[in-house]
Design an enzyme around this catalytic site. Structure first.
Site, PDB file in Angstrom:
ATOM      1  CG  ASN A 147      40.131  36.103  34.786  1.00 53.38           C
ATOM      2  OD1 ASN A 147      40.331  36.149  33.579  1.00 53.38           O
ATOM      3  ND2 ASN A 147      40.965  36.672  35.655  1.00 53.38           N
ATOM      4  CG  ASP A 190      40.861  42.293  41.908  1.00 48.88           C
ATOM      5  OD1 ASP A 190      41.788  42.949  41.389  1.00 48.88           O
ATOM      6  OD2 ASP A 190      39.671  42.401  41.559  1.00 48.88           O
ATOM      7  CE  LYS A 250      44.454  15.904  43.214  1.00 52.10           C
ATOM      8  NZ  LYS A 250      44.063  14.614  42.669  1.00 52.10           N
ATOM      9  CG  ASP A 304      45.797  47.921  41.104  1.00 50.58           C
ATOM     10  OD1 ASP A 304      46.301  48.086  39.963  1.00 50.58           O
ATOM     11  OD2 ASP A 304      44.602  48.144  41.352  1.00 50.58           O
ATOM     12  CB  ILE A 305      49.928  45.224  37.627  1.00 50.99           C
ATOM     13  CG1 ILE A 305      50.153  43.849  38.261  1.00 50.99           C
ATOM     14  CG2 ILE A 305      50.994  45.538  36.586  1.00 50.99           C
ATOM     15  CD1 ILE A 305      49.901  42.676  37.332  1.00 50.99           C
ATOM     16  CG  PHE A 322      41.100  47.640  29.344  1.00 60.28           C
ATOM     17  CD1 PHE A 322      42.320  48.153  28.930  1.00 60.28           C
ATOM     18  CD2 PHE A 322      40.160  47.284  28.377  1.00 60.28           C
ATOM     19  CE1 PHE A 322      42.600  48.318  27.583  1.00 60.28           C
ATOM     20  CE2 PHE A 322      40.430  47.446  27.029  1.00 60.28           C
ATOM     21  CZ  PHE A 322      41.645  47.961  26.635  1.00 60.28           C
ATOM     22  CE  LYS A 328      36.950  49.241  38.696  1.00 56.90           C
ATOM     23  NZ  LYS A 328      36.426  48.139  37.900  1.00 56.90           N
ATOM     24  CE  LYS A 370      42.446  49.954  39.703  1.00 60.69           C
ATOM     25  NZ  LYS A 370      42.788  48.582  39.349  1.00 60.69           N
TER      26      LYS A 370
HETATM   27  N1  CTP Z   1      44.577  45.622  37.334  1.00 68.83           N
HETATM   28  C1  CTP Z   1      45.908  45.436  37.600  1.00 68.83           C
HETATM   29  N2  CTP Z   1      46.284  44.702  38.681  1.00 68.83           N
HETATM   30  C2  CTP Z   1      45.377  44.180  39.498  1.00 68.83           C
HETATM   31  C3  CTP Z   1      44.021  44.354  39.230  1.00 68.83           C
HETATM   32  C4  CTP Z   1      43.656  45.077  38.136  1.00 68.83           C
HETATM   33  O1  CTP Z   1      46.748  45.899  36.842  1.00 68.83           O
HETATM   34  N3  CTP Z   1      45.787  43.470  40.530  1.00 68.83           N
HETATM   35  C5  CTP Z   1      44.178  46.468  36.202  1.00 68.83           C
HETATM   36  C6  CTP Z   1      43.488  45.736  35.084  1.00 68.83           C
HETATM   37  O2  CTP Z   1      44.418  45.275  34.113  1.00 68.83           O
HETATM   38  C7  CTP Z   1      42.565  46.792  34.524  1.00 68.83           C
HETATM   39  C8  CTP Z   1      42.167  47.573  35.754  1.00 68.83           C
HETATM   40  O3  CTP Z   1      43.241  47.396  36.666  1.00 68.83           O
HETATM   41  O4  CTP Z   1      43.250  47.679  33.671  1.00 68.83           O
HETATM   42  C9  CTP Z   1      40.900  47.046  36.346  1.00 68.83           C
HETATM   43  O5  CTP Z   1      40.709  47.637  37.549  1.00 68.83           O
HETATM   44  P1  CTP Z   1      40.063  46.864  38.787  1.00 68.83           P
HETATM   45  O6  CTP Z   1      39.687  47.909  39.791  1.00 68.83           O
HETATM   46  O7  CTP Z   1      40.918  45.813  39.306  1.00 68.83           O
HETATM   47  O8  CTP Z   1      38.847  46.236  38.110  1.00 68.83           O
HETATM   48  P2  CTP Z   1      38.059  45.097  38.670  1.00 68.83           P
HETATM   49  O9  CTP Z   1      38.913  43.929  39.073  1.00 68.83           O
HETATM   50  O10 CTP Z   1      37.003  44.859  37.700  1.00 68.83           O
HETATM   51  O11 CTP Z   1      37.597  45.808  40.027  1.00 68.83           O
HETATM   52  P3  CTP Z   1      36.259  45.620  40.784  1.00 68.83           P
HETATM   53  O12 CTP Z   1      36.177  44.160  40.957  1.00 68.83           O
HETATM   54  O13 CTP Z   1      36.482  46.407  42.009  1.00 68.83           O
HETATM   55  O14 CTP Z   1      35.258  46.219  39.836  1.00 68.83           O
END
Ligand code: CTP
Length: 411
Positions: A210, A280, A290, A307-308, A325, A339, A343
């Protein structure tokens, strides 16, 4: 950890009988957590050996301006850039005169001229030299330039005189220096921060990722280090220079980021901040070779990444403060608060990424901070300014959490 943890300090020693006191100053500074390098003038070599200063500072001593070997290790400009603070102790009347004139005729004065770090001068000389109008004028010049002069004090002098010109005692010098430093509210605290995007490999040459620039996470790391914290910054691939005084761990994928984070928080962490834009999903498998194009459609099968943030928030050794964030395009407050709850966070920083003036690559940001206790603050400005305000808010949250815990155990 002490008041000066991770500060880079150069002690410049010039030739005077008080040079031996610089050795004690080096010892005290290191006890406060400083990283110390010593520059000795040629005159200083007559009073104290570089070997003692090397043993006390734990670093090689610098003596010559035009020494090929030394310049290959850490040259005068590198030393000037490295320093967060330069302390000239003892500073003789001659060194003070040369500083006042802006001369650069040895390593000590060259580094003093080349550095942008704060300069402290601790004079030591015979009372008549100190009282001489020439010295007084030079001292006034240094003070006008923003250089801090500490001491001297009056007392018995090595030459048998009694009067002003004695080097300030090392403990008093240390106090004079630390009293003038900006407050370090996160001194002794450890902060782990994730930043940037992750890359999820498809095959040896392609990946899913991204647009995260990592700027916000890096700004937070810089602000936390400035506030005195020991900072571990775990980052995906970004084109940014590390802030000063942090440990940086570079990773690629979400799984690598999780492993690095769990390793970093395992040794005790006070604040965890998840500013990374973690993918995600990742491809179900990484092709060893390749992927070649064909005429037919190509579908990618993806699986969820760990999800870290949630993992850290639910870990047995959960840091006291866990911050997330949320990048949202609509219903920012509702989505962010959801969230926050799902979380198990202490607070979440929400960005409205539908705005074109802020977001991934911008240096500017506008955020809302929602806490688990129901408060909301909005912050706007450069990412650095927003980061400083966020770190100040997290510091307050950490302090009030500690006070509450103490209140519970005592009551
Ligand atoms: N995060 C994380 N590990 C993941 C995904 C997200 O640590 N695998 C953390 C990001 O660093 C951020 C927060 O979770 O602090 C964002 O939450 P998330 O729900 O993942 O946000 P989005 O990806 O924007 O979710 P959505 O697409 O459902 O809005």
């Amino acid at each position: 950890m002490g008041h000066l943890s991770n500060r880079n300090i150069i002690i410049g020693v010039s030739g005077g009988i008080a040079a031996y006191k610089a050795a004690e100053l080096v010892r005290l500074l290191r006890r406060e957590g400083a990283i110390v390098r010593v520059i000795m003038s040629r005159g200083a070599l007559a009073f104290i050996t570089p070997l003692s200063m090397q043993a006390l500072s734990g670093n090689p001593v610098h003596t010559e301006l035009l020494d090929e070997d030394a310049e290959m290790g850490m040259g005068h400009i590198e030393l000037a850039r490295w320093a967060d603070m330069l302390i000239l102790a003892p500073a003789t009347a001659d060194v003070i005169a040369r500083l006042a004139q802006g001369r650069a005729d040895d390593l000590l004065t060259t580094v003093a001229l080349a550095t942008t770090a704060p300069l402290y001068v601790a004079p030591a000389m015979n009372q008549n030299m100190w009282l001489n109008p020439a010295t007084a004028t030079n001292i006034a010049t240094l003070t006008e330039r923003g250089i801090t002069v500490v001491g001297p004090i009056a007392g018995d002098q090595a030459c048998g005189d009694n009067g002003p010109g004695r080097l300030l005692e090392p403990v008093e010098m240390l106090a004079a220096i630390t009293n003038r430093l900006p407050a370090r509210p996160l001194g002794g605290k450890r902060v782990v921060i994730t930043a940037g995007p992750t890359r999820e490999a498809l095959d040896p040459v392609r990946y899913l990722s991204n647009h995260s620039s990592g700027k916000m996470g890096f700004a937070l790391a810089g602000a936390a280090a400035e506030a005195g914290a020991e900072v571990v910054l775990i980052t995906g691939p970004v084109a940014l220079e590390s802030p000063d005084h942090i440990s940086r761990v570079d990773v690629e994928s979400a799984q690598e980021m999780l492993a690095a984070v769990m390793d970093a928080v395992s040794s005790g962490t006070d604040i965890f901040i998840a500013a990374a834009a973690v993918a995600d999903y990742r491809p179900i498998s990484v092709e060893a070779q390749k992927i070649k194009k064909t005429e037919s459609e190509l579908s990618l099968a993806l699986v969820r990444n760990p999800d870290i943030l949630k993992t850290v928030a639910n870990a047995t050794n959960r840091p006291p403060l866990v911050i997330g964030f949320a990048a949202e395009t609509h219903q920012v407050a509702q989505h962010a608060n959801l969230k926050l709850v799902t979380k198990s966070l202490d607070a979440i920083v929400a960005n409205d990424v539908s705005r074109s003036d802020i977001g991934f690559n911008s240096d500017y940001n506008a955020v809302a901070l929602f806490t688990a206790l129901g408060s909301e603050i909005t912050l706007e400005g450069s990412k650095r300014v927003v980061a400083e305000s966020l770190i100040a808010a997290f510091t307050e949250m950490l302090e009030s959490k500690a006070t509450n815990i103490m209140g519970t155990t005592n009551g």
